[in-house]
Design a protein around this motif. Structure first.
Motif, PDB file in Angstrom:
ATOM      1  N   VAL A 132       0.850  -1.182   0.000  1.00 38.13           N
ATOM      2  CA  VAL A 132       0.000   0.000   0.000  1.00 38.13           C
ATOM      3  C   VAL A 132       0.887   1.234   0.000  1.00 38.13           C
ATOM      4  CG1 VAL A 132      -1.749   1.285   1.266  1.00 38.13           C
ATOM      5  CG2 VAL A 132      -1.798  -1.210   1.268  1.00 38.13           C
ATOM      6  N   PRO A 133       0.827   2.057  -1.031  1.00 38.98           N
ATOM      7  CA  PRO A 133       1.701   3.235  -1.064  1.00 38.98           C
ATOM      8  C   PRO A 133       1.292   4.226   0.020  1.00 38.98           C
ATOM      9  CG  PRO A 133       0.080   3.364  -2.817  1.00 38.98           C
ATOM     10  CD  PRO A 133      -0.103   2.021  -2.164  1.00 38.98           C
ATOM     11  N   ALA A 170      -1.803   2.467  -6.285  1.00 37.73           N
ATOM     12  CA  ALA A 170      -2.896   3.049  -5.495  1.00 37.73           C
ATOM     13  C   ALA A 170      -4.230   2.403  -5.860  1.00 37.73           C
ATOM     14  CB  ALA A 170      -2.959   4.556  -5.714  1.00 37.73           C
ATOM     15  N   ALA A 177      -4.422  -0.938  -4.127  1.00 38.14           N
ATOM     16  CA  ALA A 177      -4.645  -0.758  -2.692  1.00 38.14           C
ATOM     17  C   ALA A 177      -6.084  -0.317  -2.406  1.00 38.14           C
ATOM     18  CB  ALA A 177      -3.656   0.258  -2.149  1.00 38.14           C
ATOM     19  N   LEU A 178      -6.586   0.622  -3.206  1.00 36.83           N
ATOM     20  CA  LEU A 178      -7.950   1.109  -2.979  1.00 36.83           C
ATOM     21  C   LEU A 178      -8.966   0.020  -3.304  1.00 36.83           C
ATOM     22  CD1 LEU A 178      -9.711   3.467  -2.120  1.00 36.83           C
ATOM     23  CD2 LEU A 178      -9.708   4.267  -4.491  1.00 36.83           C
ATOM     24  N   VAL A 180      -9.428  -2.325  -0.452  1.00 35.61           N
ATOM     25  CA  VAL A 180     -10.279  -1.780   0.614  1.00 35.61           C
ATOM     26  C   VAL A 180     -11.754  -1.840   0.227  1.00 35.61           C
ATOM     27  CG1 VAL A 180     -10.861   0.309   1.903  1.00 35.61           C
ATOM     28  CG2 VAL A 180      -8.467  -0.256   1.484  1.00 35.61           C
ATOM     29  N   LEU A 181     -12.033  -1.561  -1.041  1.00 37.73           N
ATOM     30  CA  LEU A 181     -13.427  -1.493  -1.495  1.00 37.73           C
ATOM     31  C   LEU A 181     -13.960  -2.835  -1.955  1.00 37.73           C
ATOM     32  CD1 LEU A 181     -13.239   1.846  -3.553  1.00 37.73           C
ATOM     33  CD2 LEU A 181     -14.123   1.531  -1.242  1.00 37.73           C
ATOM     34  N   ARG A 215     -12.879  -4.566  -4.596  1.00 40.39           N
ATOM     35  CA  ARG A 215     -13.019  -4.527  -6.051  1.00 40.39           C
ATOM     36  C   ARG A 215     -11.828  -5.176  -6.771  1.00 40.39           C
ATOM     37  NH1 ARG A 215     -15.095   1.017  -8.631  1.00 40.39           N
ATOM     38  NH2 ARG A 215     -16.366   1.879  -6.970  1.00 40.39           N
TER      39      ARG A 215
END
Lengths: 158, 432
Positions: free
Chosen positions: A86-87, A100, A103-104, A107-108, A110
């Motif tokens: 995770v940056p 990014a 990493a995002l 979290v979501l 996806r």
């Protein structure tokens, strides 16, 4: 378990006019005539939000991109989606890039079921065309590895 | 005798702006000694690259100056060439241009508001760490960015470096059915933008105000996006042909970008706040009410509230795009062909970050003799530095970490597109 052949995507990320940043696009060019018909191949500029939309329908996604991570030029890293660090705070000039996005998406919820990233260490990201010699060699290696990956996936059975 | 402490805050790599930049602040006791906003990338040479090329190449070449706001460059270049060649593009083509420009505002502002700037106000390093606790905000921002990109793809052929725009109009005019197909998503966009604006209205804004010289396009009967005279809140009102008589660029030693300067003024501001301050009376009643409900008055002087103005502009752009999509009629021709003559032309449009000016001189064969491009972020450079000085002076009692965070947040108020300001995309970071 047989992998669903209709849900596989190969993405070459890069910029033609930024020398080694074209590595992902060059891998895609090498694969153009050799990919199985059931694999979709997409050249992409690396915008993170758009990548998250692109890979959504696919179970298996392979992405190739150049990196600036301090390795010797031409080094190839193969990362699975969950391994991508995770940056923290610092983004590339694309503002919201591949790392990014992974990493995002994590979290979501996806991320694709299987995400493999091939990262090639670049040397020259200046304006212009043409890969550094070690990068030019690495793109051939990565193209062969991707074909091997896809071939193994197509034959998996339980 | 007291020992005056010297504090130095040195941020070598500025997070969460397009491209790269750095910030240097030096304090002696409570006095601000030095503030430098530094651009690290080498300067671009697109203006030189354009020399000798045909007028028709300018939109596609300048689109590559910025991957986030290509429409701004393509429109500015097209407008300037049409001015030079005496071509008037109006009617359905003008409306189609306004629609695709709305798409760019939506995707650029949504990326900034949701993923680059909101983390500052909510106390997170970045959107990734923010997403777990503020999922709806991030999902709405991503959805709006996707919507903006869909508009660009529908009309421009693709979202990054669109291929369907040309001097005189478009290579292909979309079918009415293709444009109307955007409507359901635009309706969702209006709702998402309202949620985003309401969420941003709840943020806490640092206490800072400045009486900016606000420069923008001046709309006649609509909020300006693609056309207008250049105006300011100090009484400036000039045609585009006067731009370089009033505005200049100077090279400063510590930055590879050129700093914009307005005659008779030390610094000036372009972007959403000047657009809003100079033109908010032209917003539709529903959007003006949303502005008032969000706490925006008739004038905004706090740069930290730029996130509110951007959110409001996302709402406006979604509503305007919906209006344009529902009223779209296919033009008789996708483009107008100009007659080639030597001449000079000027173009200026409102990029998401502010006015972006183009000037070209053409020879008798339509080839570019010289080009001048003035991006919005370079025009804001001097004002950014002054804002930093003001913010630091007011918050000098904060510890270094908190002050550094506030300085970074201050720069992000401008959503600076550093790759535009330096005409280059190379990422070079000098880490100590």
């Amino acid at each position: 378990m047989r992998c669903d052949r209709t849900q596989q995507l190969v993405v070459g990320v890069g910029n033609e006019q930024r020398r080694d940043d074209a590595a992902g696009l060059e891998v895609l060019r090498l694969l153009a005539e050799r990919l199985p018909a059931w694999v979709r191949a997409v050249a992409h500029d690396g915008d993170g939000a758009a990548l998250m939309e692109l890979w959504q329908p696919y179970r298996r996604v392979l992405i190739v991109d150049a990196m600036q991570a301090g390795y010797s030029t031409g080094t190839v890293l193969c990362l699975q989606g969950l391994e991508v660090e995770v940056p923290r705070g610092v983004y590339s000039s694309h503002a919201f890039g591949l790392d990014a996005a992974v990493a995002l998406a994590r979290v979501l919820g996806r991320l694709p079921s299987q995400l493999t990233i091939y990262a090639i260490q670049g040397e020259n990201f200046g304006l212009g065309e043409g890969l550094s010699a070690p990068v030019a060699a690495a793109v051939h290696e990565v193209a062969e590895r991707i074909l091997g990956d896809l071939g193994r996936q197509g034959d998996i059975s339980s | 005798m007291s020992d005056v402490r010297t504090r130095t805050i040195n941020v070598q790599a500025l997070a969460r702006v397009e491209g790269e930049g750095a910030l240097y602040v030096k304090l002696k006791g409570r006095a601000v000694q030095e503030v430098r906003f530094q651009i690290f990338e080498p300067p671009r040479f697109f203006e030189a690259l354009l020399q000798g090329r045909r007028y028709s190449d300018a939109p596609d070449i300048t689109a590559r100056i910025c991957g986030i706001c290509p429409i701004a460059y393509m429109m500015g270049a097209s407008q300037a060439m049409e001015d030079a060649l005496g071509l008037q593009v109006g009617g359905a083509l003008r409306q189609l241009r306004r629609l695709i420009y709305c798409g760019e505002w939506i995707e650029s502002h949504a990326l900034h508001v949701g993923l680059l700037h909101a983390p500052d106000f909510l106390g997170y390093d970045d959107a990734i760490r923010m997403a777990s606790d503020h999922r709806e905000l991030v999902e709405d921002a991503l959805g709006l960015k996707k919507l903006g990109n869909q508009i660009l793809e529908c009309i421009g052929g693709r979202a990054v470096h669109p291929v369907n725009l040309r001097v005189g109009g478009f290579y292909r005019a979309p079918l009415r059915s293709e444009i109307r197909a955007l409507s359901p998503r635009l309706e969702w966009g209006v709702e998402a933008a309202q949620r985003l604006l309401q969420r941003c209205a709840q943020l806490e804004f640092p206490d800072y105000e400045h009486d900016y010289t606000c420069v923008s396009l001046g709309g006649r009967d609509e909020y300006p996006i693609g056309a207008g005279r250049v105006v300011s809140n100090r009484g400036l009102d000039i045609p585009l042909s006067e731009f370089l008589n009033v505005f200049s660029e100077e090279h400063v030693a510590h930055s590879n970008a050129l700093h914009g300067r307005l005659a008779g003024s030390d610094a000036y501001l372009v972007g959403p706040i000047p657009r809003y301050n100079n033109n908010q009376h032209l917003l539709p009643p529903g959007v003006r009410k949303a502005a008032a409900d969000a706490g925006l008055g008739t004038e905004c002087r706090n740069p930290f509230r730029s996130i509110l103005v951007r959110s409001l502009e996302i709402l406006y752009a979604c509503a305007e795009a919906l209006r344009l999509a529902e009223s779209y009629q296919e033009p008789e021709a996708a483009f107008l062909e100009p007659e080639i003559n030597p001449g000079v032309g000027h173009g200026c449009t409102e990029a998401p970050r502010g006015i972006c000016y183009h000037r070209y001189e053409l020879d008798e064969n339509g080839r570019i003799l010289n080009a001048t491009i003035v991006p919005p972020t370079s025009q804001n450079q001097r004002q950014i530095e002054q804002d930093l000085r003001g913010v630091v002076e007011r918050h000098v009692d904060l510890d270094d970490q908190a002050l550094q965070w506030l300085c970074e947040q201050s720069i992000r108020n401008y959503d600076p597109c550093i790759s535009c300001a330096t005409h280059f995309l190379k990422l070079t970071v000098d880490r100590q």
